[in-house]
Design a protein around this motif. Sequence first.
Motif, mmCIF file in Angstrom:
data_model
loop_
_atom_site.group_PDB
_atom_site.id
_atom_site.type_symbol
_atom_site.label_atom_id
_atom_site.label_comp_id
_atom_site.label_asym_id
_atom_site.label_seq_id
_atom_site.Cartn_x
_atom_site.Cartn_y
_atom_site.Cartn_z
ATOM 1 N N LEU A 22 -42.115 -32.210 59.660
ATOM 2 C CA LEU A 22 -41.549 -33.130 60.651
ATOM 3 C C LEU A 22 -40.826 -32.301 61.701
ATOM 4 N N GLU A 23 -40.983 -32.709 62.970
ATOM 5 C CA GLU A 23 -40.238 -32.040 64.029
ATOM 6 C C GLU A 23 -39.498 -33.089 64.840
ATOM 7 N N ILE A 24 -38.244 -32.803 65.110
ATOM 8 C CA ILE A 24 -37.462 -33.747 65.903
ATOM 9 C C ILE A 24 -36.922 -33.002 67.112
ATOM 10 N N ARG A 25 -37.339 -33.450 68.286
ATOM 11 C CA ARG A 25 -36.917 -32.776 69.524
ATOM 12 C C ARG A 25 -35.736 -33.485 70.141
ATOM 13 N N GLN A 26 -35.029 -32.743 71.008
ATOM 14 C CA GLN A 26 -33.892 -33.317 71.731
ATOM 15 C C GLN A 26 -34.284 -34.635 72.392
ATOM 16 N N GLY A 27 -33.414 -35.643 72.257
ATOM 17 C CA GLY A 27 -33.637 -36.900 72.943
ATOM 18 C C GLY A 27 -34.426 -37.910 72.151
ATOM 19 N N GLU A 28 -35.010 -37.478 71.034
ATOM 20 C CA GLU A 28 -35.781 -38.422 70.227
ATOM 21 C C GLU A 28 -34.863 -39.214 69.290
ATOM 22 N N VAL A 29 -35.302 -40.431 68.995
ATOM 23 C CA VAL A 29 -34.661 -41.174 67.922
ATOM 24 C C VAL A 29 -35.738 -41.441 66.885
ATOM 25 N N ALA A 179 -27.046 -48.387 68.888
ATOM 26 C CA ALA A 179 -27.959 -48.701 69.992
ATOM 27 C C ALA A 179 -27.446 -48.078 71.284
ATOM 28 N N ASN A 180 -26.129 -48.163 71.504
ATOM 29 C CA ASN A 180 -25.540 -47.550 72.685
ATOM 30 C C ASN A 180 -25.744 -46.043 72.700
ATOM 31 N N LEU A 181 -25.557 -45.438 71.525
ATOM 32 C CA LEU A 181 -25.726 -43.984 71.435
ATOM 33 C C LEU A 181 -27.166 -43.610 71.766
ATOM 34 N N ALA A 182 -28.116 -44.402 71.238
ATOM 35 C CA ALA A 182 -29.527 -44.114 71.474
ATOM 36 C C ALA A 182 -29.839 -44.213 72.964
ATOM 37 N N LYS A 183 -29.275 -45.246 73.594
ATOM 38 C CA LYS A 183 -29.488 -45.425 75.032
ATOM 39 C C LYS A 183 -28.914 -44.245 75.802
ATOM 40 N N GLY A 184 -27.785 -43.722 75.311
ATOM 41 C CA GLY A 184 -27.139 -42.606 75.986
ATOM 42 C C GLY A 184 -27.840 -41.283 75.763
ATOM 43 N N GLY A 185 -28.929 -41.271 74.976
ATOM 44 C CA GLY A 185 -29.718 -40.055 74.836
ATOM 45 C C GLY A 185 -29.334 -39.190 73.658
ATOM 46 N N THR A 187 -29.717 -37.599 70.160
ATOM 47 C CA THR A 187 -30.835 -37.397 69.246
ATOM 48 C C THR A 187 -30.425 -37.861 67.849
ATOM 49 N N MET A 188 -31.259 -38.683 67.227
ATOM 50 C CA MET A 188 -30.872 -39.231 65.928
ATOM 51 C C MET A 188 -32.013 -39.182 64.918
ATOM 52 N N VAL A 189 -31.634 -38.899 63.680
ATOM 53 C CA VAL A 189 -32.549 -39.109 62.557
ATOM 54 C C VAL A 189 -31.924 -40.229 61.738
ATOM 55 N N PHE A 190 -32.668 -41.306 61.640
ATOM 56 C CA PHE A 190 -32.074 -42.552 61.192
ATOM 57 C C PHE A 190 -32.797 -43.043 59.935
ATOM 58 N N VAL A 191 -32.185 -42.798 58.787
ATOM 59 C CA VAL A 191 -32.763 -43.290 57.542
ATOM 60 C C VAL A 191 -32.255 -44.702 57.325
ATOM 61 N N SER A 202 -35.906 -46.782 68.095
ATOM 62 C CA SER A 202 -36.514 -45.470 67.866
ATOM 63 C C SER A 202 -37.644 -45.161 68.825
ATOM 64 N N THR A 203 -37.823 -43.867 69.012
ATOM 65 C CA THR A 203 -38.991 -43.423 69.756
ATOM 66 C C THR A 203 -40.140 -43.163 68.795
ATOM 67 N N ARG A 204 -39.766 -42.818 67.542
ATOM 68 C CA ARG A 204 -40.802 -42.513 66.560
ATOM 69 C C ARG A 204 -40.410 -43.041 65.190
ATOM 70 N N ILE A 205 -41.426 -43.328 64.390
ATOM 71 C CA ILE A 205 -41.172 -43.761 63.025
ATOM 72 C C ILE A 205 -41.874 -42.795 62.067
ATOM 73 N N ALA A 206 -41.088 -42.319 61.079
ATOM 74 C CA ALA A 206 -41.715 -41.536 60.012
ATOM 75 C C ALA A 206 -41.673 -42.392 58.757
ATOM 76 N N PHE A 207 -42.786 -42.467 58.063
ATOM 77 C CA PHE A 207 -42.830 -43.328 56.885
ATOM 78 C C PHE A 207 -43.046 -42.489 55.628
ATOM 79 N N LEU A 208 -42.108 -42.590 54.697
ATOM 80 C CA LEU A 208 -42.195 -41.821 53.458
ATOM 81 C C LEU A 208 -42.644 -42.708 52.326
ATOM 82 N N ASP A 209 -43.519 -42.184 51.496
ATOM 83 C CA ASP A 209 -43.935 -42.922 50.310
ATOM 84 C C ASP A 209 -44.135 -41.935 49.184
ATOM 85 N N LYS A 210 -43.402 -42.128 48.098
ATOM 86 C CA LYS A 210 -43.486 -41.252 46.925
ATOM 87 C C LYS A 210 -43.399 -39.779 47.311
ATOM 88 N N GLY A 211 -42.466 -39.458 48.185
ATOM 89 C CA GLY A 211 -42.218 -38.061 48.514
ATOM 90 C C GLY A 211 -43.191 -37.466 49.504
#
Lengths: 243, 223, 223
Positions: A22-29, A179-185, A187-191, A202-211
Amino acid sequence: MISIAGLRKSFGAAIVLNGIDLEIRQGEVVSVLGSSGSGKSTLIRCINGLEKIDAGKITVDNFDVSKPRELSEARKRSGTVFQLFNLYPHMTAVQNVALAPVEVLKVPRKQAEAEARELLRSVGLSERADAYPAQLSGGQRQRVGICRALAMKPSYLLLDEVTSALDPEMTAEVLSILANLAKGGTTMVFVTHEIEFARSISTRIAFLDKGQMIADLPTKEFFSDKGMALPRVAQFLSKMRKD
Amino acid sequence: MKFDLSILAKHVPFLLEGAWLTFQTCLLAVLGSLILGTLVAAARTSASPQLNRLSAVYVDIFRNIPFIVQLFFFYFGLPEIGIYIDAFTTGVIAMSIAGGAFTSDVIRSGILAIDPGIIEAAQVSGLKKSTIFRKIVMPIALRASVRPLGSVFINLILTSSILSTITLNELTGSAKIVASQTFRPFEVYFVLLVAYAALTWFVSILIGMLHRYLNRNQAEGAV
Amino acid sequence: MRYDQFTPYDLVLLLQGLGVSLALFVSTTLIGLVIGTLWAVIRFYRVPVLAQMVAFLAELLKNSPVLVQLFLVFFGLPAFLKINVTPTEAAVITLSGNSAAFIYVIAVSAIESVGRDQIEAARVFGLTRWQILRRVIAPQAAAFAIGPLTGLLVNQLQVTSLISVIGVMDLTKVGNILNLRTLKPFVVWTVVGALYYLAAKLVAHAGARFEKRLRAHTAWKGL
């Protein structure tokens, strides 16, 4: 950039994360979804170095979290918000927020506390800045927890099921801040379990299943036919919507 | 025989001198126990297996051997290896070492009771180990330990009477002298017993107040 | 000639001292158990005046130094009542009383640990207060008390060392004698300390085993 490559983590015989990239770049949620026990929280705990990884590599702005010397640099760049808040019970809200800036960034105490008050004001807690955690409601505690993470001016915010311990009303107050933080740019990893909210910020969704990560798609695609084409995702979404 | 306390009146100043000495030894021993107990508790909860074992052995030994034996070990033993210190210092050292064992046990359980999530929060915010121990772990553990620490300190006060066996004329030592001068041991020791009980009762009230003061902001929902 | 070397006989002397310490420990513990339990029963029945007196006496004994209690009995009683008290008698009286006070406190909290609802249920079935105490409370309270009691006994074993001060030939007194004769304090007090340590471990071990057996009756064994 947070970069995760070939991450493996097991507890005893149980393999919790099995080859995650997984790669998370600046500005992504990036929202990390998945049913309970899919390894979502462990992923966050690997990124901030609370769990030792068995194999693979995690870097935060090129600092390797598995190397003790680089971990402290990596941790300076990310802030974590916990499910159960984990505030320091013997410190006021302001002291909770100002501690790390004073001790780690060597900001003068007065300045750090002024900044802490400003942060608390921005989440609607100026009145409660000198209260102790025990004197705050769950939602207020989590807002302090968010401020504590933000006080270090992190490049990345790691959020570990931050609304799971809150009732709906309090969940709403915490989500609106995120939501305000996300709008302000920020970068978040949101479990999370909050699918609709994840969809809206979010800008992207990562989906985990059984590791294993079985989907890593832009939000729009995840919630369209492309996501639904994956049986596990479709199953998960329909089940969560029923609840 | 008549129970007559009036004969003690003129010995009160002398007894108060003894009480003052008791106060000094106890105060120093409490400080010594706290410092030693904190260090040992840190060692016992540290990640190093050697420090763990060493500190556990220390606590085990000094909790399971009578204080008077420990006291004689130092009092008679130290001159043997060329260390000449007076009874007062020997007493304070012995009490600190024994008290430190009990204190470390109390602080250790205070540390172990801390929610690990709180420590993790401190770790991920980049605080150094020593900072976490000073600013997070110890303040929380000590607040939670006020009452059990109070019991340890009250026990130290009672234990200090044993220092009279190494010629230190603290409260009990002075009372022994008064008893032999007045030939009224019953009155003297009766008053002494009540005095110690009153003293520990007073200290336990102070400890209760300290506990409430230090934890005044920790009650759920209080504003 | 000065006999400053250790002799094989010293070993016998040490074991004799240990025997005296253990004998006094066991006997005063048993007496203390009987008296302390009796006091707790008095409290359970809320006997007027007597219950308050017992509570006060226990507080006094718990919160004053054993050494002072020992002096009061050994020096005070003979002078006051014009009776003869031997060191051993004084030791038995003091240690029994002191143990009783602590056992009383443990017994009271053990009785209180049994839920009110059980007692009320038993009363509804028409059991007398004595039957409730015997059949409902006692078995549960015993299981509750065994842990704290073991801790207390390890402590009381060490407290016996104080009787050396009034001249009882216990292990510590033998240590004193050997110390003065051989002038080898480190060796003497280390050996004496080690013997106390082993005895304390033995008591703790026995307590743990007894607790396990007692709990086995209440443990869920499956169907």
